[in-house]
Design an enzyme around this catalytic site. Structure first.
Site, PDB file in Angstrom:
ATOM      1  N   ASN A 192     -13.740   9.512  -1.515  1.00  0.00           N
ATOM      2  CA  ASN A 192     -14.288   8.414  -2.303  1.00  0.00           C
ATOM      3  C   ASN A 192     -14.012   7.123  -1.536  1.00  0.00           C
ATOM      4  OD1 ASN A 192     -15.001  10.073  -4.508  1.00  0.00           O
ATOM      5  ND2 ASN A 192     -12.922   9.976  -5.295  1.00  0.00           N
TER       6      ASN A 192
ATOM      7  N   SER B 128      -8.991   4.270  -5.500  1.00  0.00           N
ATOM      8  CA  SER B 128      -7.896   3.434  -6.004  1.00  0.00           C
ATOM      9  C   SER B 128      -7.114   2.738  -4.899  1.00  0.00           C
ATOM     10  CB  SER B 128      -6.944   4.296  -6.843  1.00  0.00           C
ATOM     11  OG  SER B 128      -6.390   5.347  -6.052  1.00  0.00           O
TER      12      SER B 128
ATOM     13  N   CYS C   8       0.348   3.435   3.444  1.00  0.00           N
ATOM     14  CA  CYS C   8       0.712   2.951   4.780  1.00  0.00           C
ATOM     15  C   CYS C   8       2.010   3.612   5.257  1.00  0.00           C
ATOM     16  CB  CYS C   8       0.880   1.433   4.766  1.00  0.00           C
ATOM     17  SG  CYS C   8      -0.672   0.505   4.891  1.00  0.00           S
TER      18      CYS C   8
ATOM     19  N   HIS D 128      -6.877   2.091   1.780  1.00  0.00           N
ATOM     20  CA  HIS D 128      -6.365   2.719   3.005  1.00  0.00           C
ATOM     21  C   HIS D 128      -7.228   3.953   3.307  1.00  0.00           C
ATOM     22  CE1 HIS D 128      -2.944   3.249   5.893  1.00  0.00           C
ATOM     23  NE2 HIS D 128      -3.520   4.446   5.971  1.00  0.00           N
TER      24      HIS D 128
ATOM     25  N   HIS E 153      -4.300   0.249   8.020  1.00  0.00           N
ATOM     26  CA  HIS E 153      -4.839   0.037   6.679  1.00  0.00           C
ATOM     27  C   HIS E 153      -6.278  -0.485   6.716  1.00  0.00           C
ATOM     28  CE1 HIS E 153      -4.302  -0.823   2.357  1.00  0.00           C
ATOM     29  NE2 HIS E 153      -4.921  -1.971   2.558  1.00  0.00           N
TER      30      HIS E 153
ATOM     31  N   LYS F 178     -26.966   1.395  -7.995  1.00  0.00           N
ATOM     32  CA  LYS F 178     -27.724   2.270  -8.892  1.00  0.00           C
ATOM     33  C   LYS F 178     -26.792   2.756  -9.994  1.00  0.00           C
ATOM     34  CE  LYS F 178     -30.118   6.699  -9.162  1.00  0.00           C
ATOM     35  NZ  LYS F 178     -31.196   6.190 -10.021  1.00  0.00           N
TER      36      LYS F 178
ATOM     37  N   CYS G  34       0.840  -1.201   0.000  1.00  0.00           N
ATOM     38  CA  CYS G  34       0.000   0.000   0.000  1.00  0.00           C
ATOM     39  C   CYS G  34       0.874   1.248   0.000  1.00  0.00           C
ATOM     40  CB  CYS G  34      -0.913  -0.004   1.228  1.00  0.00           C
ATOM     41  SG  CYS G  34      -1.778   1.560   1.508  1.00  0.00           S
TER      42      CYS G  34
ATOM     43  N   GLN H 262      -9.492  13.497   0.272  1.00  0.00           N
ATOM     44  CA  GLN H 262      -8.707  14.422  -0.528  1.00  0.00           C
ATOM     45  C   GLN H 262      -9.219  15.848  -0.325  1.00  0.00           C
ATOM     46  OE1 GLN H 262      -7.632  13.147  -4.601  1.00  0.00           O
ATOM     47  NE2 GLN H 262      -8.860  11.306  -4.226  1.00  0.00           N
TER      48      GLN H 262
ATOM     49  N   HIS I  79      -8.620   7.328   3.656  1.00  0.00           N
ATOM     50  CA  HIS I  79      -8.104   8.649   3.315  1.00  0.00           C
ATOM     51  C   HIS I  79      -9.173   9.470   2.619  1.00  0.00           C
ATOM     52  CE1 HIS I  79      -7.687   6.670  -0.619  1.00  0.00           C
ATOM     53  NE2 HIS I  79      -7.570   7.866  -1.163  1.00  0.00           N
TER      54      HIS I  79
END
Length: 379
Positions: A158, A166, A57, A169, A118, A342, A54, A173, A171
């Site tokens: 997200n 993607s 991490c 872990h 993680h 959906k 990762c 933004q 997080h």
């Protein structure tokens, strides 16, 4: 011959979204239709506490070649693959046609790692850990929001592969831009318009200078609706989580303060910050418990485009952006099960948003979910 009485749980109808000045088609009778379409692979429920592969991490090498510090709490770093780049940028060419305009945009993108482990996420972190995240969001908002040329700071998360995440872990933004993006610009315009054209209703908190606030008025009404008819999922001392009247995503939630008008994260009192972290934790626990799975969603904080400036005495200076009413959008795609989502399909792409499950039905499902996370309940 008289038609049968309207029943919002069975009859199709349209609902108005005053924040974006749009409508949504609600088709509750379609919840009974069979599904033979695409199903999603299950999200792995048990991740390792540390993943050597990762790039988020502690101590690991990121995709861009930099090495993460051995962090023990929430940490922030600049995105190695930022969607916007810092100034100065190149001058854009003259448009070949008035319909083909282009404008430059600069800014920065930050990654906020919630926790070194993680395998954790908002619903499985302690509330004190979520408070650390709120502190870090506030610091980035203040830092980026005072940079030259920045006009808007967007905090978002997200969660889940089906939402384009993607890396599992935990997080979020923060993107900082030299322009106010389309959706928050629409909301701010609606808030300004409501304040300038609407009289304040008695007993409702007000926006700046005593003007009416669209979201203060809205949440005040929602709190007056009987629970079995309403859209409220959970409340605490300062915040409410509800499925908006105009919700588009099946289990969409809006989190917002209801006791007073709050324009941004920097305006929180200590108690309000704790209550905000508490309700974010409780909402995401309920999400995971709907289908006993890591529940995917897109989450975003909408507030003042930029933090307020301070005067010589250290007090925040009031301005037109105080009309913003801080709120959080949770927009999750799952609909029928952990594997059926959906889709934004033909009519919605070509005409207007549409949903089957009513906001009231979704709120009832969420209210009935436990706040003990399913992984802990199974122990």
């Amino acid at each position: 011959m008289d038609s049968e009485p309207f029943d919002p749980t069975t009859h199709p109808h349209r609902r108005y979204n005053p924040l974006t000045n749009t409508h949504i088609l609600v088709s509750p009778h379609r919840t009974k239709r069979p599904w033979l379409g695409q199903t999603e692979p299950a999200e792995p429920p048990n991740l390792p506490q540390y993943d050597p592969a990762c790039y988020l991490c502690p101590g690991n090498t990121r995709a861009g070649g930099k090495v993460n510090e051995m962090y023990t709490s929430t940490v922030v770093f600049e995105n190695d693959y930022a969607a916007v780049l810092p100034p100065p940028g190149p001058v854009t060419p003259q448009a070949a046609h008035p319909l083909l305009t282009v404008e430059p945009i600069q800014g920065g993108c930050d990654v906020v790692c919630f926790h070194p482990r993680h395998d954790l996420s908002l619903p499985t972190l302690f509330v004190s850990d979520v408070e650390n995240i709120v502190d870090e969001w506030t610091r980035v908002y203040m830092r980026r929001g005072t940079e030259l040329g920045i006009k808007y700071v967007q905090i978002f998360e997200n969660k889940g592969a089906m939402m384009g995440c993607s890396n599992p872990h935990p997080h979020s933004q923060v993107w900082s831009l030299s322009t106010v993006p389309t959706l928050p610009a629409k909301e701010l315009a609606s808030l300004h318009n409501y304040a300038s054209t609407t009289h304040v209703h008695s007993g409702v908190p007000t926006g700046p200078d005593g003007h009416a606030c669209l979201l203060c008025e809205y949440v005040h009404h929602e709190l007056s609706v009987p629970e079995d008819e309403g859209r409220i999922v959970v409340t605490n001392e300062h915040f409410v989580a509800l499925v908006p009247w105009w919700a588009y995503w099946p289990f969409e939630i809006m989190v917002l303060p209801y006791k007073r008008h709050i324009s941004s994260l920097v305006h929180f009192t200590v108690d309000e910050k704790h209550a905000f972290a508490d309700i974010m934790s409780r909402v995401t626990k309920r999400y995971d418990n709907i289908f006993s799975c890591p529940f995917a969603y897109a989450m975003g904080v909408h507030q003042r485009p930029l933090p307020p400036r301070r005067d010589d005495d250290g007090m925040y200076v009031k301005d037109a952006d105080d009309i913003a009413h801080l709120h959080v959008h949770f927009e999750p795609p799952l609909l029928r099960s952990a594997s059926v989502r959906k889709f934004l399909a033909g009519f919605e792409v070509m005409a207007e948003p549409q949903r089957d499950l009513t906001a009231e039905q979704a709120a009832k499902t969420l209210r009935n979910c436990s706040e003990v996370h399913y992984l802990l309940a199974a122990e």
